[in-house]
Scaffold this active site. Structure first.
Site, PDB file in Angstrom:
ATOM      1  N   LYS A 108       0.812  -1.221   0.000  1.00  0.00           N
ATOM      2  CA  LYS A 108       0.000   0.000   0.000  1.00  0.00           C
ATOM      3  C   LYS A 108       0.847   1.275   0.000  1.00  0.00           C
ATOM      4  O   LYS A 108       0.392   2.314  -0.463  1.00  0.00           O
ATOM      5  CB  LYS A 108      -0.909   0.023   1.230  1.00  0.00           C
ATOM      6  CG  LYS A 108      -1.810  -1.179   1.396  1.00  0.00           C
ATOM      7  CD  LYS A 108      -2.864  -1.244   0.315  1.00  0.00           C
ATOM      8  CE  LYS A 108      -3.991  -2.214   0.657  1.00  0.00           C
ATOM      9  NZ  LYS A 108      -3.586  -3.637   0.680  1.00  0.00           N
TER      10      LYS A 108
HETATM   11  C1  LIG Z   1      -4.108  -4.704   0.129  1.00  0.00           C
HETATM   12  C2  LIG Z   1      -3.285  -5.922   0.041  1.00  0.00           C
HETATM   13  C3  LIG Z   1      -3.493  -6.873  -0.964  1.00  0.00           C
HETATM   14  C4  LIG Z   1      -4.635  -6.801  -1.962  1.00  0.00           C
HETATM   15  O1  LIG Z   1      -4.610  -5.738  -2.840  1.00  0.00           O
HETATM   16  P1  LIG Z   1      -5.981  -5.307  -3.557  1.00  0.00           P
HETATM   17  O2  LIG Z   1      -5.639  -4.109  -4.320  1.00  0.00           O
HETATM   18  O3  LIG Z   1      -6.941  -5.029  -2.442  1.00  0.00           O
HETATM   19  O4  LIG Z   1      -6.423  -6.453  -4.389  1.00  0.00           O
HETATM   20  C5  LIG Z   1      -2.641  -7.961  -1.022  1.00  0.00           C
HETATM   21  N1  LIG Z   1      -1.664  -8.123  -0.119  1.00  0.00           N
HETATM   22  C6  LIG Z   1      -1.429  -7.246   0.879  1.00  0.00           C
HETATM   23  C7  LIG Z   1      -0.338  -7.501   1.836  1.00  0.00           C
HETATM   24  C8  LIG Z   1      -2.220  -6.105   0.976  1.00  0.00           C
HETATM   25  O5  LIG Z   1      -1.993  -5.237   1.961  1.00  0.00           O
END
Ligand SMILES: *Cc1c(COP(=O)(O)O)cnc(C)c1O
Length: 489
Positions: A108
């Site tokens: 993120k």
């Molecule tokens: C948010 C997240 C995801 C998923 O990403 P999306 O965009 O919601 O599909 C996968 N792995 C981790 C560690 C995340 O924080």
């Protein structure tokens, strides 16, 4: 370039789309067209932020490209490598793109270090004089990354809601110890889907928005429903591809696959946009844990969220309503906003909708879904460490398992980039559990994982120990609006 809503109605500037986050009738903003790009335009750009500025500028034409470059450079200075998203080659035509070198050890950060800057700059463009209040629902990682991104950013404040008992110990600690004068963190009684649904309602609640405006605030979103979140994520699909070209692993123009652990469908959708822009991609492998709603969707064309919600060790993808799928639906409906509105209404009212046969065939040309049980997640972590001496977090392991099944089912041996979305240390207890009995104390497990594998403990993890917990409130869902208003400062 203008931005339109997946449900029709609004057509706005990029700045408005980013500031507003979600369209007023509940739809999601998407660019009116996807810009095209030649690989040669970015092949020789020396740094990640150069590529980032080039790509983002195609979507934000009216923004100054040098400004974008400076923002990207600033944003990614907090990462522990200049590559920002380094690629690690494993055996079997596989490379792992490590998206977790930012301040909160999860993918993120790539978007959320950038978004506050995009938001400030968009507010300036719109001559907005209100305080932007960012509301976030988190399944664990977005919350902390958004808090880090927005803390003490002038003209903004941020409130994060996380599911009580629905995030890992480290994830919770990261959030409730957050410092900053403009931040709030609150647990809600419910799971992530409940939190996300409640927030979407809040954004469309005219009364709440008017009351916020009267107090000098506008509400916005840092979740991946905001296009400003997706945009920075397109970049690493390109830089990963470019790194492979430079390393001589692939030839320019050669198709590769991406395998993505998926929850809200934001990360993988950014990949889809990269493909639309011209990146040579064969397949996107959409990896789920036992919350296999997307696996079933790509298999059958039926999206059904009416099912049991499992809490898994890959908790950031414990999601039954993948918001960003609506953006892809818009394409599958050939831009017919009435159809999108019907399908999303059906999801809301009946908990399901079904694609036409033709739409399903189109979706399957590009996406294939696989899911992974808890046991297989642990087995995969252990196996990959044993065979390749590479330590994966549970989300990355879910993706690895999906890739292994895909390889078995098809004869597709194309180079595949696995998106690694979190540092194994962020989920140390789960990861250690793949090797031995774990302690109740998360920090002890971090230490044991370090001793077992010799991999370095990321600095943000060590710094967490002993920090003071500042936010302990838990509220029922129906008090969400009240909490927001109380904390508008
Ligand atoms: C948010 C997240 C995801 C998923 O990403 P999306 O965009 O919601 O599909 C996968 N792995 C981790 C560690 C995340 O924080």
């Amino acid at each position: 370039m203008k931005y339109i809503s997946t449900r029709g109605g609004q057509c706005v500037s990029a700045a408005t789309a980013i500031m507003q986050g979600i369209a007023s009738e509940g739809g999601l903003f998407i660019p009116q067209r996807i810009p095209l790009i030649q690989l040669s335009e970015v092949l020789d750009l020396p740094f990640y932020w150069d590529v980032a500025a080039h790509i983002m500028h195609l979507y934000l034409e009216e923004y100054d490209i040098d400004l974008l470059k400076n923002m990207a450079k600033d944003a990614y200075a907090s990462f522990d490598t200049d590559l920002v998203v380094p690629l690690r080659r494993l055996c079997g035509n596989e490379s792992v793109a490590e998206l977790w070198h930012g301040p909160t050890m999860a993918f993120k950060d790539v978007a959320l270090q950038m978004l506050p800057r995009l938001m400030r700059c968009s507010a300036d463009r719109e001559k907005n004089d209100k305080q932007i209040c960012i509301l976030v629902a988190t399944s664990g990682d977005t919350g902390k990354a958004a808090l880090e991104g927005f803390r003490d950013v002038e003209g903004t404040s941020i409130i994060v809601f996380y599911p009580n008992n629905g995030v890992s110990v480290a994830q919770r600690l990261q959030m409730v110890t957050q410092e900053g004068n403009n931040v709030h963190v609150c647990a809600i009684e419910g799971n992530f889907d409940d939190a996300q649904t409640a927030l979407k309602k809040a954004f469309c609640n005219t009364k709440l928005n008017e009351e916020a405006a009267r107090r000098g605030h506008i509400l916005s979103s840092a979740n991946s429903i905001n296009f400003g979140r997706l945009l920075p994520q397109i970049v690493y699909y390109y830089t990963s591809y470019l790194q492979l070209c430079r390393q001589g692993v692939i030839k320019q123009g050669e198709e590769i696959n991406f395998c993505v652990p998926t929850g809200n469908f934001g990360d993988i959708l950014a990949g889809h946009y990269a493909k639309q822009m011209g990146l040579p991609v064969h397949k996107f492998i959409c990896a789920s844990n036992q919350n296999r709603v997307l696996t079933d969707f790509f298999e059958s064309g039926r999206y059904c969220s009416r099912r049991e919600f499992y809490k898994s060790m890959s908790c950031s993808i414990d999601i039954l309503v993948s918001s960003n799928l609506e953006r892809y639906l818009f394409e599958l409906c050939d831009g017919d906003t009435n159809k999108v509105t019907q399908l999303t209404a059906s999801l809301k009212d009946k908990g399901e909708y079904t694609l036409t046969g033709e739409q399903l065939i189109r979706a399957q040309e590009e996406f294939v879904g696989y899911c992974c049980s808890e046991e297989d997640t642990l087995n995969t972590i252990r196996a990959i460490y044993g065979q390749q001496h590479y330590l994966m977090d549970p989300h990355t392991a879910v993706a690895q398992y999906a890739l292994d099944r895909y390889r078995e089912d098809t004869s597709d041996n194309r180079e595949t980039v696995l998106l690694s979305t979190a540092s194994p240390y962020k989920f140390a207890t789960a990861v250690l559990g793949a090797f031995k009995t774990v302690s109740k104390d998360d920090f002890e497990n971090v230490e044991m994982l370090h001793q077992l594998t010799g991999t370095p403990i990321p600095a943000p993890m060590s710094e967490l120990k002993g920090k003071k917990e500042l936010y302990t409130e838990v509220i029922p869902l129906h008090e969400l609006d009240k909490y927001i208003l109380t904390n508008l400062k």
